[in-house]
Each structure stands twice: as C-alpha cells, then as structure tokens.
Design a protein around this motif. Structure first.
Motif, PDB file in Angstrom:
ATOM      1  N   ARG A 156       0.828  -1.207   0.000  1.00 49.55           N
ATOM      2  CA  ARG A 156       0.000   0.000   0.000  1.00 49.55           C
ATOM      3  C   ARG A 156       0.865   1.260   0.000  1.00 49.55           C
ATOM      4  O   ARG A 156       1.877   1.357   0.714  1.00 49.55           O
ATOM      5  CB  ARG A 156      -0.940   0.002   1.195  1.00 49.55           C
ATOM      6  CG  ARG A 156      -1.748   1.289   1.362  1.00 49.55           C
ATOM      7  CD  ARG A 156      -2.918   1.080   2.313  1.00 49.55           C
ATOM      8  NE  ARG A 156      -3.872   0.116   1.777  1.00 49.55           N
ATOM      9  CZ  ARG A 156      -5.026  -0.207   2.379  1.00 49.55           C
ATOM     10  NH1 ARG A 156      -5.345   0.362   3.535  1.00 49.55           N
ATOM     11  NH2 ARG A 156      -5.838  -1.081   1.841  1.00 49.55           N
ATOM     12  N   ARG A 157       0.409   2.223  -0.774  1.00 45.20           N
ATOM     13  CA  ARG A 157       0.983   3.574  -0.756  1.00 45.20           C
ATOM     14  C   ARG A 157      -0.133   4.537  -0.402  1.00 45.20           C
ATOM     15  O   ARG A 157      -1.141   4.648  -1.111  1.00 45.20           O
ATOM     16  CB  ARG A 157       1.574   3.939  -2.104  1.00 45.20           C
ATOM     17  CG  ARG A 157       2.164   5.347  -2.152  1.00 45.20           C
ATOM     18  CD  ARG A 157       2.621   5.706  -3.558  1.00 45.20           C
ATOM     19  NE  ARG A 157       3.211   7.038  -3.591  1.00 45.20           N
ATOM     20  CZ  ARG A 157       2.520   8.177  -3.711  1.00 45.20           C
ATOM     21  NH1 ARG A 157       1.188   8.134  -3.778  1.00 45.20           N
ATOM     22  NH2 ARG A 157       3.135   9.333  -3.749  1.00 45.20           N
ATOM     23  N   TRP A 158       0.010   5.227   0.716  1.00 46.13           N
ATOM     24  CA  TRP A 158      -0.981   6.201   1.134  1.00 46.13           C
ATOM     25  C   TRP A 158      -0.806   7.489   0.344  1.00 46.13           C
ATOM     26  O   TRP A 158       0.316   7.855  -0.058  1.00 46.13           O
ATOM     27  CB  TRP A 158      -0.846   6.506   2.631  1.00 46.13           C
ATOM     28  CG  TRP A 158      -1.302   5.373   3.499  1.00 46.13           C
ATOM     29  CD1 TRP A 158      -0.519   4.434   4.089  1.00 46.13           C
ATOM     30  CD2 TRP A 158      -2.648   5.059   3.852  1.00 46.13           C
ATOM     31  NE1 TRP A 158      -1.288   3.544   4.801  1.00 46.13           N
ATOM     32  CE2 TRP A 158      -2.600   3.904   4.683  1.00 46.13           C
ATOM     33  CE3 TRP A 158      -3.897   5.629   3.561  1.00 46.13           C
ATOM     34  CZ2 TRP A 158      -3.743   3.321   5.210  1.00 46.13           C
ATOM     35  CZ3 TRP A 158      -5.038   5.043   4.086  1.00 46.13           C
ATOM     36  CH2 TRP A 158      -4.957   3.911   4.889  1.00 46.13           C
ATOM     37  N   GLY A 159      -1.916   8.192   0.109  1.00 44.32           N
ATOM     38  CA  GLY A 159      -1.872   9.452  -0.617  1.00 44.32           C
ATOM     39  C   GLY A 159      -0.944  10.448   0.056  1.00 44.32           C
ATOM     40  O   GLY A 159      -0.993  10.641   1.276  1.00 44.32           O
ATOM     41  N   GLY A 160      -0.055  11.074  -0.712  1.00 43.69           N
ATOM     42  CA  GLY A 160       0.899  12.035  -0.175  1.00 43.69           C
ATOM     43  C   GLY A 160       2.127  11.397   0.437  1.00 43.69           C
ATOM     44  O   GLY A 160       3.007  12.105   0.934  1.00 43.69           O
ATOM     45  N   ASP A 161       2.218  10.077   0.433  1.00 45.58           N
ATOM     46  CA  ASP A 161       3.353   9.370   1.024  1.00 45.58           C
ATOM     47  C   ASP A 161       3.913   8.428  -0.029  1.00 45.58           C
ATOM     48  O   ASP A 161       3.213   7.530  -0.494  1.00 45.58           O
ATOM     49  CB  ASP A 161       2.903   8.601   2.266  1.00 45.58           C
ATOM     50  CG  ASP A 161       4.067   7.909   2.977  1.00 45.58           C
ATOM     51  OD1 ASP A 161       5.200   7.979   2.453  1.00 45.58           O
ATOM     52  OD2 ASP A 161       3.833   7.315   4.037  1.00 45.58           O
ATOM     53  N   GLY A 162       5.168   8.608  -0.408  1.00 49.23           N
ATOM     54  CA  GLY A 162       5.737   7.796  -1.470  1.00 49.23           C
ATOM     55  C   GLY A 162       6.180   6.414  -1.039  1.00 49.23           C
ATOM     56  O   GLY A 162       6.577   5.614  -1.875  1.00 49.23           O
ATOM     57  N   ALA A 163       6.139   6.092   0.255  1.00 51.46           N
ATOM     58  CA  ALA A 163       6.640   4.818   0.743  1.00 51.46           C
ATOM     59  C   ALA A 163       5.599   3.710   0.550  1.00 51.46           C
ATOM     60  O   ALA A 163       4.406   3.897   0.782  1.00 51.46           O
ATOM     61  CB  ALA A 163       7.003   4.923   2.216  1.00 51.46           C
ATOM     62  N   LEU A 164       6.070   2.527   0.101  1.00 53.32           N
ATOM     63  CA  LEU A 164       5.238   1.336   0.033  1.00 53.32           C
ATOM     64  C   LEU A 164       5.437   0.529   1.298  1.00 53.32           C
ATOM     65  O   LEU A 164       6.567   0.393   1.784  1.00 53.32           O
ATOM     66  CB  LEU A 164       5.610   0.478  -1.178  1.00 53.32           C
ATOM     67  CG  LEU A 164       5.125   0.920  -2.557  1.00 53.32           C
ATOM     68  CD1 LEU A 164       5.718   0.016  -3.621  1.00 53.32           C
ATOM     69  CD2 LEU A 164       3.604   0.892  -2.631  1.00 53.32           C
TER      70      LEU A 164
END
Length: 624
Positions: A456-464
């Motif tokens: 998962r990648r949360w909106g505004g966060d580039g980390a998986l």
C-alpha cells in the motif's frame, strides 16, 4: 590406490571406446541434451542455482556423481549397457529400459547386445498399454492433499471393449505417515517432509477412491502420444519404481511429476520447465492443451453428483420417503404405499444411494445398515418399471477452462473516519481462487488462496508498506441438501493491518465453522468464528475473540456479490470489540479480467470509546 585408479580407467576404456567409437564431443552433447536431462529428471533449481536431478534415491543412478553430473551418469550407463552374458534381469538394461532404448537410437554402431529381462517384459505385457489418458479428479476442498485437485495416468488397452476399470493407473503421491493428522500432513507436504513415490495399480482402485470414497467428479483427457511414446512412458515408469522424490505440495507435487514423466517419454514434450515455483493441476492440464497433446475429454460424475442430480428430479414426498426408508425401520411396503410404481422405483434407488453415502462418507457401515440396504435392494428388484432418472449432465465449464490461477490487482481506495485518506494498493496472489473471482470452472462456494501480498501507498506518502500477507485462506460454503449436511468452515492465517493509516502489522489465525444453504437468490451462511491476534498493540500482547460471521453470496457468470457481517463480541487479552460489514461486487470484463467494487464499515469499541471507519475501493484484477 593410484594403481587401482589406473587399472579402473583402463578397464573402462576397454569397454566403452572400442565398442562405441564415439568422440567425446558427441557424448558431451548427448549428456547436455534436453531428453537425457528429462530421463534423469535433471532441472535447474532456482533457489540453490544448481542443475541437479530431482530424484533423491541412490538407486536411480549408476554413477556415484550421477545426481549432479549428467555426463558422468551417461558414461556409467553406456558402460553398464555394454555388458553382456549376465543372468536374466540382472543387467542395467533391465533396470533402466527407457535410458537404454533412447541411447540405442542415439549412438550409431553401438554394439549393444539386448539382455534377457523377463520380469520387465512380463510386467509390461500385463499393463498392455496402447494409449495414455490423464485423469483429473476435481478439487476436494475438505482434503488438504486434494484442495487443488489431483492428476494421474491411466494406461488404456487397445481393445476398447475391455472395461477401463480393469486398466492400470500410474499415480504419484506423498508416502505419508498414516498416523499424521491433517495439520501435520499439511506442514510436511509444504516443507518436503514426505518422500513422493510413483506407483502402478489397477485403475478401479483409484476410481473407487475418488468417485465413491471421496465423492469427486472425474475428468478424463485422452492424450495424443504415439505408440512409441507410450512404450517409452511405460519403460520410464519401470525405472522410477523403488525410487523417490522429495514431495512438495506447492510445486513438486503429483501434477508436476506426471508431466515430468511425460517429458521423459517424448522428445516433442517439454512441459515441466514452465512450472518452477508452483504446479497447480489445472495449469498442467492447460499446458497439455497448449502442447496439442489432448485428443478428447470425457466427464464422469461422482456418486454424490449422481445422487444430488436424481434428488432434483423427484417430488418432496419421494425425497422424504427415500430418507425414511434408511433412517427408520418401518415396513418398506408400508412406506411406499402412497407412491406410484415409478415413484416407488425412484424412492428405492435414492434410498440405496443414500445408504451407500452413509456407509462410505459417514462411516456408518454397521450390520443394521447393511441389512436395511439389502431389504431396499430386494424391494427394488420386485418393481419392473424404470425409475426414469436422467444422468448427471456434463458441466458447462471444465476446471481447466476457468480463470488463470495467479492474480495481479491494482486497487484505489478511500478511507474516512477521524480523518480521510486515499491509498493505492498493488495486490499479488500466487494461487488460486476466492468466492468473488470469476466462478466458471471452480466449485461454487469454495475459496482457496495462498500467497497473497498487498503493498500500500498512502496518498501524499511515497513509501510502500506491507498491508496484508495472507499465507493461506480457505473457505468452504458447501450447502445443505436433502441427503448431505456438510459443515461450512473457514481457516486463514497471515499478517495484516487495520485499515487506518497508522495501523501496525499484527499476526492472525482465524477459524470458523457453521452451515450454508443454497437458495433461489444465492448462498446464505452462518459461521461462528474464533480469532487469535498477536502483537504488542494489544493490551496483553494478544487478543482472543469469538463471534458470529453471517453472509450472503451470489456467484453469477457476469456479476459476483458478497455481503458479510462479523461481530467479535467475546474478547480476552484485549477488550476492544470489533464489528464489520463489508459488501463486494465483482464485474467480469473478460475470461481473465475483472473489476471489483468494495465498500465496508469497521467499528472498534473499548470502554465506551468508539472508532469507526468507512472504506470504498475499486480494483482491477488480472489473472495470469
């Protein structure tokens, strides 16, 4: 020791080189050829990065280095095949007839002298194989070893008038310890804890097991192998007897080994190399189709399918009486009195089939049941009319015509609660099917998933980050019928997070039991589920909870829908009470593409403090 080695090398040279006069490059090419590797079951191992034989028995090799060195095994076999004047059945030719036959055709002026092999010849003549049919007993979700189905080979004779039940079958299976329970069996099967062995037995032994003892439908695939390839297959089966392979449920299983044996029988067949990490039976059957190796297909319904098909052709009164004929000890003629002659024949035939079901499936083969069954059969023999039953129809879809068994999904979603967040998931599943997947070719109400990972990648966060790791997830919603009352059940374990953004990963094990019913508007079910969750986010490092799990499932060809509610009302280790309601709608785009819409609400309460979240998502699934 040095003198011994020199003498040994000289002796080997006397045998091999004057007889064959083969240059070393020619022998090296043979040792590196695809067919020689297939005869030795030599494959590249992706984890150890070695090319090595998968056969783990020393008896399978003449060279001490034969398992890892196909060239050394080739030289040792040539030297052994050149020996003559041996006692019957004592030569290497008799032990490895498939290798011997292949080398005879590849080595010019070989000088081989055929040695007497009466034991092999008698065995081969008894099999009398003229053609090969691959047998696929369909998936049996209530058996860990058969969740994905099973494949074996039937050796058909040239005389079509002879019963196929009297033919011989070639089977590969784990040689399991009969004292191991299903949990131990599953673990050892996954971890390679059992030896896998090839065996030859009368086909009626296997068809009795699969059609009657396990009540499984059977598909038969007649293969297009030539008579020479059939003969080579028989020779290779002889070579494999009394040897073993490590058995792995997920890859080196029955279906993988069967296609590897077909590879060894024909230079135009090369199937096993396509199954490196997993070998699902239906995928191996698809490989046979792609290789143009299937001639014709036949469906044989199980006893359970025939019983249920016939039960749908009679009235409720006939159904009730047919059960009373077995369950009660009232006078048979008295029970049949309200029925017409045809209805009596129907009730008695259904009763006899029901009695067989009880004796085999429910293990109620007691003397009283046998006596009652004989009385029912005797009464049926006195009625001269036909029951008029139609046989079970061939299913619209074969198992190998369903969606492919791996799945890649791209999901976009939105979660609202204390705060609103969007996310994107990449979802990969190694196998095999869930109840909202495209249903064609799969058992209705069944779900088997292994190796699903959601990033998962949360909106505004580039980390998986890992959102879900589903190791195994099995759901069986077998429904209640007039004669069968299976238990619906589910088990899953892995690691996951709660849906909100900052949730931590926790391990879980979920087990559920209950009942399912098939109605005109779909399948409804009720289960009691127990959950064991483990992580330091829980008050005592774990949470043990229990509660009802209720649902409705519709599996149409174009649309699939599931509505499920879960309430974990009883808790230990952590007082947080979990409630959820989820709806999932699947839309078929093509035979291997689906759109999936999901909506859900999850509530967590602890000491009158409540947190709720609503989730909506859209997923594109591609099966491959």
């Amino acid at each position: 020791m040095k003198l011994f080695r020199i003498c040994g090398a000289f002796f080997f040279a006397l045998i091999v080189f004057p007889v064959f006069a083969q240059d070393d490059s020619r022998l090296q090419a043979l040792a590196e050829s695809q067919q020689w590797h297939q005869l030795l079951h030599v494959r590249y191992h992706p984890l150890t990065f070695r090319t090595i034989s998968q056969n783990d028995s020393e008896r399978f090799f003449l060279s001490s280095d034969g398992k890892e060195n196909p060239y050394a095994e080739l030289l040792a076999d040539i030297a052994a095949f050149a020996q003559s004047g041996l006692q019957p059945d004592e030569s290497a030719q008799c032990r490895f007839p498939a290798r011997y036959q292949w080398l005879k055709t590849k080595l010019e002026n070989n000088g081989f002298i055929d040695q007497p092999c009466p034991a092999f010849e008698q065995w081969r003549d008894e099999l009398d194989a003229d053609a090969i049919t691959l047998i696929f007993p369909a998936s049996h979700i209530n058996s860990p070893s058969s969740m994905y189905g099973h494949t074996l080979i039937r050796l058909d004779r040239s005389d079509e008038r002879r019963s196929k039940l009297l033919a011989y079958a070639v089977n590969f299976a784990a040689n399991a310890d009969p004292t191991d329970n299903e949990l131990v069996f599953s673990y050892k099967g996954l971890a390679g804890g059992y030896p896998g062995v090839a065996s030859v037995m009368p086909y009626y032994v296997k068809t009795n097991e699969y059609q009657h003892m396990e009540y499984r439908d059977v598909w038969e695939y007649r293969l297009t192998l030539t008579s020479e390839e059939v003969d080579q297959f028989v020779r290779h089966v002889w070579e494999l007897q009394d040897t073993y392979f490590d058995y792995f449920f997920f890859d080196e299983n029955c279906s993988y080994r069967i296609i590897a044996m077909l590879d060894a029988a024909s230079e135009r067949v090369n199937l096993a190399d396509d199954f490196v990490y997993k070998a699902v039976p239906v995928d191996t059957i698809r490989a046979l189709w792609q290789g143009d190796l299937v001639d014709e297909v036949t469906f044989r319904a199980s006893a359970a399918t025939e019983l249920e098909t016939r039960s749908r052709q009679v009235s409720a009164e006939v159904l009730g009486i047919s059960r009373r004929l077995i369950d009660e000890r009232d006078d048979i003629d008295g029970l049949l009195k309200p029925l017409s002659q045809t209805e009596r024949a129907q009730a008695l035939e259904l009763a006899a089939a029901y009695a067989r079901y009880l004796s085999i499936k429910k293990k109620q083969g007691n003397p009283e049941l046998r006596q009652r069954t004989l009385a029912v059969l005797s009464a049926r023999s006195r009625i001269p009319v036909s029951a008029g039953f139609d046989n079970a129809p061939t299913p619209q879809w074969r198992d190998d015509e369903g969606h492919l068994t791996q799945r890649l999904g791209i999901r976009a979603g939105r979660i609202s609660g204390a705060e609103t967040n969007t996310y994107t998931d990449v979802r990969l599943r190694m196998a095999y099917h869930d109840v909202i997947d495209l249903p064609a070719g799969f058992v209705d109400g069944s779900q088997i998933q292994m190796g699903q990972f959601d990033l998962r990648r949360w909106g505004g966060d580039g980390a998986l980050r890992l959102q879900n790791a589903r190791i195994i997830d099995v759901l069986s919603l077998s429904h209640q019928t007039a004669f069968q009352h299976p238990v619906a059940w589910a088990v899953s374990f892995g690691a996951e997070r709660y849906p909100w953004r900052e949730a931590e990963l926790y391990g879980y094990l979920k087990v559920a039991f209950g009942k399912a019913w098939l109605t005109d508007v779909g399948r409804v079910y009720g289960l009691g589920e127990v959950r064991m969750l483990a992580d330091n986010q829980f008050e005592q490092g774990y949470q043990l909870s229990a509660g009802p799990r209720l649902g409705w499932l519709w599996q149409g060809e174009q649309l699939q829908f599931q509505l499920e509610g879960n309430w974990q009302a009883l808790n230990a280790g952590d007082d947080t009470e979990q409630r959820s309601l989820e709806a999932v709608l699947g839309l078929r785009i093509s035979s291997n593409d689906q759109l999936r819409f999901e909506a859900g609400r999850q509530v967590a309460e602890n000491n009158d403090v409540s947190a709720a979240s609503n989730q909506f998502s859209l997923t594109w699934n591609r099966y491959f």
